[in-house]
Design a protein around this motif. Structure first.
Motif, PDB file in Angstrom:
ATOM      1  N   GLY A   1       0.820  -1.198   0.000  1.00 50.40           N
ATOM      2  CA  GLY A   1       0.000   0.000   0.000  1.00 50.40           C
ATOM      3  C   GLY A   1       0.857   1.253   0.000  1.00 50.40           C
ATOM      4  O   GLY A   1       2.090   1.196  -0.125  1.00 50.40           O
ATOM      5  N   THR A   2       0.216   2.381   0.139  1.00 51.88           N
ATOM      6  CA  THR A   2       0.917   3.658   0.182  1.00 51.88           C
ATOM      7  C   THR A   2       0.461   4.446   1.382  1.00 51.88           C
ATOM      8  O   THR A   2      -0.649   4.245   1.897  1.00 51.88           O
ATOM      9  N   ARG A   3       1.319   5.323   1.828  1.00 51.97           N
ATOM     10  CA  ARG A   3       0.993   6.236   2.916  1.00 51.97           C
ATOM     11  C   ARG A   3       1.213   7.665   2.414  1.00 51.97           C
ATOM     12  O   ARG A   3       2.288   7.974   1.896  1.00 51.97           O
ATOM     13  N   THR A   4       0.253   8.505   2.642  1.00 57.83           N
ATOM     14  CA  THR A   4       0.343   9.902   2.231  1.00 57.83           C
ATOM     15  C   THR A   4       0.322  10.789   3.471  1.00 57.83           C
ATOM     16  O   THR A   4      -0.585  10.674   4.299  1.00 57.83           O
ATOM     17  N   SER A   5       1.315  11.607   3.576  1.00 58.73           N
ATOM     18  CA  SER A   5       1.411  12.502   4.735  1.00 58.73           C
ATOM     19  C   SER A   5       2.038  13.814   4.298  1.00 58.73           C
ATOM     20  O   SER A   5       3.126  13.815   3.680  1.00 58.73           O
ATOM     21  N   LEU A   6       1.364  14.899   4.581  1.00 62.53           N
ATOM     22  CA  LEU A   6       1.849  16.235   4.232  1.00 62.53           C
ATOM     23  C   LEU A   6       2.111  16.371   2.739  1.00 62.53           C
ATOM     24  O   LEU A   6       3.103  16.972   2.298  1.00 62.53           O
ATOM     25  N   GLY A   7       1.243  15.729   1.971  1.00 63.34           N
ATOM     26  CA  GLY A   7       1.365  15.801   0.530  1.00 63.34           C
ATOM     27  C   GLY A   7       2.400  14.889  -0.058  1.00 63.34           C
ATOM     28  O   GLY A   7       2.619  14.884  -1.267  1.00 63.34           O
ATOM     29  N   LEU A   8       3.022  14.118   0.803  1.00 58.71           N
ATOM     30  CA  LEU A   8       4.039  13.187   0.317  1.00 58.71           C
ATOM     31  C   LEU A   8       3.508  11.751   0.392  1.00 58.71           C
ATOM     32  O   LEU A   8       2.813  11.367   1.343  1.00 58.71           O
ATOM     33  N   THR A   9       3.824  10.968  -0.600  1.00 62.59           N
ATOM     34  CA  THR A   9       3.340   9.575  -0.679  1.00 62.59           C
ATOM     35  C   THR A   9       4.525   8.634  -0.686  1.00 62.59           C
ATOM     36  O   THR A   9       5.510   8.839  -1.416  1.00 62.59           O
TER      37      THR A   9
END
Length: 444
Positions: free
Chosen positions: A97-105
């Motif tokens: 999967g992916t994690r997106t945080s503060l516009g970063l993936t």
């Protein structure tokens, strides 16, 4: 002149198969795999056969034996299943999967492998139980084989006795044919009334109908033997054996001792042993089976990455399910096995006393006929024919005397039938060849 010469000599016993079963436990039952089975051609079957040869052939061809072998195959399959290292397969998991945080993936991945394990030695207990079931099944097959052995012996002696009846009937037919010929000549010469000829012809017809009945009974017994042994031909051969000797039963303590080794009791004992193994297994199955595992996780973000390794263990909490049902079922099986063992022993003991009494009574009855009635009746038939030829007795006296002689011989034969039926029942109850045991009891 006619003389009854039916062979009722009992000096030579029927040859029989030595009983032994090549198992891990002792059994008095016959092992049908010991001797090589004779090759019987369906196109050209033998004209004569011994009881030994028939028993050996039945060992690999009788329908009951073939069916029983499938029980052993099933037990072997269960043992193979029990020998598997563990009943649980490992599980592997994979997550992406992916994690997106503060516009970063960033990419995330996780994989794990888990295995449920047994910590109480359940596998060894399963193997022990499967082996106990296999021994029990083998003993049950031995019980079936012994029942077949006894049934073939029973039918074989019945067939030999039926052939004796046929020979006896033929002797009386020859006697009546002779009287009918004399009566016919006397009627033709006007010396006697035609009613006398009618009496002679009636006696002849009765004897001929008895012969037809005896021959039909022989064919029925041959058909039963063929079906029981798996005989490949519609023509069943003649037996080259003679009937074994008529003897009193061995002492009660000898019979009871042999009965304790009966295949049925052995099978019931092993059923009890198998039930004990089942209880041990089900008690151990109530133990929790923990699950151990190893997992790896990757967490990737721009500018940083992380790797996570975890070892895991999980243990079920047996709050509600702790194998209570299977434990109760195993306990009930054990109680049932014990009761069946007790009932079987009581039934065998009761039937043993009955068969022993019947056998000894039949021995006494046969002795009465063979010591007094049968020897004199053999001479009487010849004397009766001579007296009629000389005109010393009329046809009615001949008919009445002949009827009494025939009845005496039939009663003698019935007494022998009762003896061999009781002997077959006794053999089935003690689990060994009855005549081997009788001969052994007579030795010093």
């Amino acid at each position: 002149m006619w003389k009854i010469t039916i062979d009722n000599s009992n000096s030579i016993p029927v040859r029989v198969i030595t009983l032994s079963l090549s198992l891990v436990f002792f059994s008095p039952c016959a092992s049908f795999a010991q001797a090589p089975s004779p090759v019987i051609s369906q196109a050209n079957p033998p004209q004569t056969i011994t009881i030994d040869e028939l028993l050996t052939y039945a060992s690999t061809h009788a329908p009951n034996v073939l069916t029983a072998q499938t029980y052993i195959n099933t037990a072997r399959a269960d043992l193979t299943s029990a020998q598997i290292l563990t009943p649980f397969n490992p599980e592997i998991w994979l997550s992406l999967g992916t994690r997106t945080s503060l516009g970063l993936t960033g990419l995330e991945a996780e994989t794990s492998i888990q295995q449920q394990i047994e910590i109480g030695g359940e596998r060894d207990l399963r193997i022990a139980h499967a082996q106990a079931v296999q021994e029990q099944t083998t003993a049950t097959v031995a019980e079936i084989q012994w029942a077949l052995h006894v049934e073939i012996h029973t039918l074989s002696t019945q067939l030999l006795l039926a052939q004796e009846r046929e020979k006896l009937t033929q002797i009386f037919i020859e006697f009546n044919e002779h009287l009918s010929k004399i009566a016919q000549r006397q009627v033709d010469a006007g010396e006697i009334s035609p009613l006398v000829l009618l009496v002679a012809q009636t006696d002849l017809a009765q004897a001929q109908s008895q012969l037809i009945s005896a021959q039909q009974h022989i064919r029925i017994l041959q058909a039963k033997l063929a079906a029981t042994s798996g005989w490949p031909s519609t023509h069943f051969p003649h037996f080259s054996d003679i009937l074994p000797p008529i003897q009193k039963a061995p002492p009660d303590h000898v019979l009871l001792s042999q009965m304790q080794q009966h295949p049925a009791l052995r099978a019931r004992d092993l059923a009890v042993s198998s039930a004990h193994h089942k209880i041990s297994l089900e008690n151990r199955e109530s133990w929790p089976s923990p699950t151990v595992g190893l997992s790896y996780a990757y967490e990737g973000q721009i500018g940083q990455e992380s790797h996570v390794w975890l070892a895991t263990i999980g243990v079920p909490l047996p709050f509600w399910q702790s194998n209570q049902g299977e434990q109760a079922h195993a306990a009930a099986q054990l109680e049932t096995a014990k009761i069946n063992r007790t009932i079987t022993e009581i039934q065998l003991s009761t039937l043993l006393a009955e068969a022993t009494s019947r056998l000894n009574a039949a021995v006494d009855l046969v002795a009465i006929y063979e010591k007094t009635i049968i020897p004199s009746s053999q001479q009487s038939l010849s004397q009766l024919q001579r007296a009629y030829d000389l005109g010393e007795v009329d046809i009615h006296q001949v008919s009445q005397t002949r009827e009494r002689l025939l009845l005496a011989h039939q009663q003698h034969l019935e007494a022998k039938i009762q003896y061999y039926e009781a002997a077959a029942q006794l053999e089935g109850l003690i689990g060994v060849e009855i005549w081997d045991l009788l001969n052994g009891a007579q030795q010093p």
